[in-house]
Design a protein around this motif. Structure first.
Motif, PDB file in Angstrom:
ATOM      1  N   VAL A  53      32.606  43.670  43.756  1.00 28.36           N
ATOM      2  CA  VAL A  53      33.181  44.528  44.792  1.00 28.36           C
ATOM      3  C   VAL A  53      32.365  45.803  44.914  1.00 28.36           C
ATOM      4  CG1 VAL A  53      35.222  45.758  45.585  1.00 28.36           C
ATOM      5  CG2 VAL A  53      35.477  43.581  44.359  1.00 28.36           C
ATOM      6  N   GLU A  54      31.790  46.001  46.061  1.00 27.73           N
ATOM      7  CA  GLU A  54      30.937  47.154  46.290  1.00 27.73           C
ATOM      8  C   GLU A  54      31.720  48.451  46.117  1.00 27.73           C
ATOM      9  OE1 GLU A  54      27.896  48.806  49.783  1.00 27.73           O
ATOM     10  OE2 GLU A  54      29.115  47.016  50.084  1.00 27.73           O
ATOM     11  N   GLY A  55      31.175  49.362  45.319  1.00 26.15           N
ATOM     12  CA  GLY A  55      31.802  50.653  45.094  1.00 26.15           C
ATOM     13  C   GLY A  55      32.685  50.715  43.864  1.00 26.15           C
ATOM     14  N   CYS A  56      32.978  49.583  43.244  1.00 30.42           N
ATOM     15  CA  CYS A  56      33.916  49.544  42.111  1.00 30.42           C
ATOM     16  C   CYS A  56      33.206  49.940  40.808  1.00 30.42           C
ATOM     17  CB  CYS A  56      34.525  48.155  41.970  1.00 30.42           C
ATOM     18  SG  CYS A  56      35.687  48.008  40.604  1.00 30.42           S
ATOM     19  N   ASP A  57      33.665  51.030  40.208  1.00 30.45           N
ATOM     20  CA  ASP A  57      33.120  51.483  38.927  1.00 30.45           C
ATOM     21  C   ASP A  57      33.939  50.999  37.739  1.00 30.45           C
ATOM     22  OD1 ASP A  57      31.005  53.003  40.080  1.00 30.45           O
ATOM     23  OD2 ASP A  57      32.407  54.636  40.499  1.00 30.45           O
ATOM     24  N   ALA A  58      35.226  50.800  37.951  1.00 37.62           N
ATOM     25  CA  ALA A  58      36.109  50.380  36.854  1.00 37.62           C
ATOM     26  C   ALA A  58      37.266  49.580  37.428  1.00 37.62           C
ATOM     27  CB  ALA A  58      36.626  51.600  36.096  1.00 37.62           C
ATOM     28  N   ALA A  59      37.855  48.738  36.589  1.00 37.36           N
ATOM     29  CA  ALA A  59      38.966  47.896  37.051  1.00 37.36           C
ATOM     30  C   ALA A  59      39.911  47.596  35.903  1.00 37.36           C
ATOM     31  CB  ALA A  59      38.432  46.587  37.639  1.00 37.36           C
ATOM     32  N   GLY A  60      41.134  47.280  36.274  1.00 38.17           N
ATOM     33  CA  GLY A  60      42.126  46.905  35.276  1.00 38.17           C
ATOM     34  C   GLY A  60      43.308  46.231  35.945  1.00 38.17           C
ATOM     35  N   ILE A  61      44.165  45.627  35.150  1.00 36.85           N
ATOM     36  CA  ILE A  61      45.379  44.974  35.660  1.00 36.85           C
ATOM     37  C   ILE A  61      46.582  45.686  35.061  1.00 36.85           C
ATOM     38  CG2 ILE A  61      46.743  42.846  35.625  1.00 36.85           C
ATOM     39  CD1 ILE A  61      44.027  41.341  35.567  1.00 36.85           C
ATOM     40  N   LEU A  62      47.485  46.098  35.925  1.00 36.67           N
ATOM     41  CA  LEU A  62      48.690  46.800  35.489  1.00 36.67           C
ATOM     42  C   LEU A  62      49.892  45.883  35.646  1.00 36.67           C
ATOM     43  CD1 LEU A  62      49.721  50.446  36.062  1.00 36.67           C
ATOM     44  CD2 LEU A  62      51.297  48.655  36.740  1.00 36.67           C
TER      45      LEU A  62
END
Length: 232
Positions: A42-51
């Motif tokens: 995903v363009e622009g995504c620096d970090a991710a997580g699931i809540l």
């Protein structure tokens, strides 16, 4: 991904990611692959997580950076925020995109300035759901305001669609494995009681069941105690 070639390459990457997701051997591995894929695809995504919310308690799964956990905890403390809303069962919105957290956010007035102070510039989130269940929210972060475009949102939505299926499948497999392990443990515990107390199979199971009910302990935990101690 403006040209046909870019979209073709993205489609190939997404297909490869989907295959890798379904090939994971555990829930944790599946979730880690999902969030890692978000930062890769995903363009622009620096970090991710699931809540995930459990009785209003926040659980951060497979965060790629500390920023994700800090954001989730902030929303839990404040009782507001986009990820919190996206993961809440019953909320109709399944996608959100916040272009700039440096400006005022009327919807989350307490969260937005504190999230910006954490280093969040823009955010996106997607409810992970199948026809049968809602699983939580996949949340994507950028340190840059305005980092996520409509193309980013489409890519995130496609990723979330694959992720929900893989997450649900992994959970189902884990539950089946746990059920098999539980049945095996209960059978072993019954065998121990039958030998030690000279009971029939039905009597041995009744001992486990009564102990479980009288002490408010799950049957598998009672079986585990018998297997470890040799009796009750």
């Amino acid at each position: 991904m403006e040209g046909t070639g870019d979209w073709a390459q993205f489609a190939q990457q997404m297909a490869s990611m989907a295959r890798h997701l379904l090939a994971q051997e555990s829930v944790d591995a599946t979730l880690a692959r999902i969030t890692a894929s978000a930062t890769e695809l995903v363009e622009g995504c620096d970090a991710a997580g699931i809540l995930v919310l459990h009785d209003s308690q926040v659980e951060s799964l497979a965060p790629t950076e500390r920023l994700v956990v800090d954001s989730d905890q902030l929303q839990h403390q404040l009782g507001e925020g986009p990820c919190f809303d996206a993961a809440r069962v019953g909320v109709k919105e399944r996608v959100y995109r916040i272009g700039d957290l440096t400006g005022g956010q009327q919807r989350w007035p307490a969260y937005a300035p504190q999230a910006h102070a954490l280093g969040v510039g823009s955010m996106m989130g997607f409810l992970l759901f199948t026809e049968d269940e809602e699983l939580g929210a996949l949340n994507l972060y950028s340190r840059t305001p305005g980092a996520f475009s409509e193309i980013s949102e489409t890519a995130g939505w496609l990723l979330a669609s694959h992720a929900a299926i893989a997450f649900s499948t992994a959970c189902t497999h884990a539950q089946m494995e746990q059920a098999v392990a539980t049945r095996h443990m209960i059978g072993e515990a019954m065998g121990i009681l039958m030998g030690v107390r000279h009971l029939t199979e039905e009597q041995a199971f009744d001992v486990l069941r009564r102990y479980s009910q009288e002490n408010n302990v799950k049957l598998r935990e009672v079986a585990r105690l018998v297997c470890e101690q040799g009796t009750l």
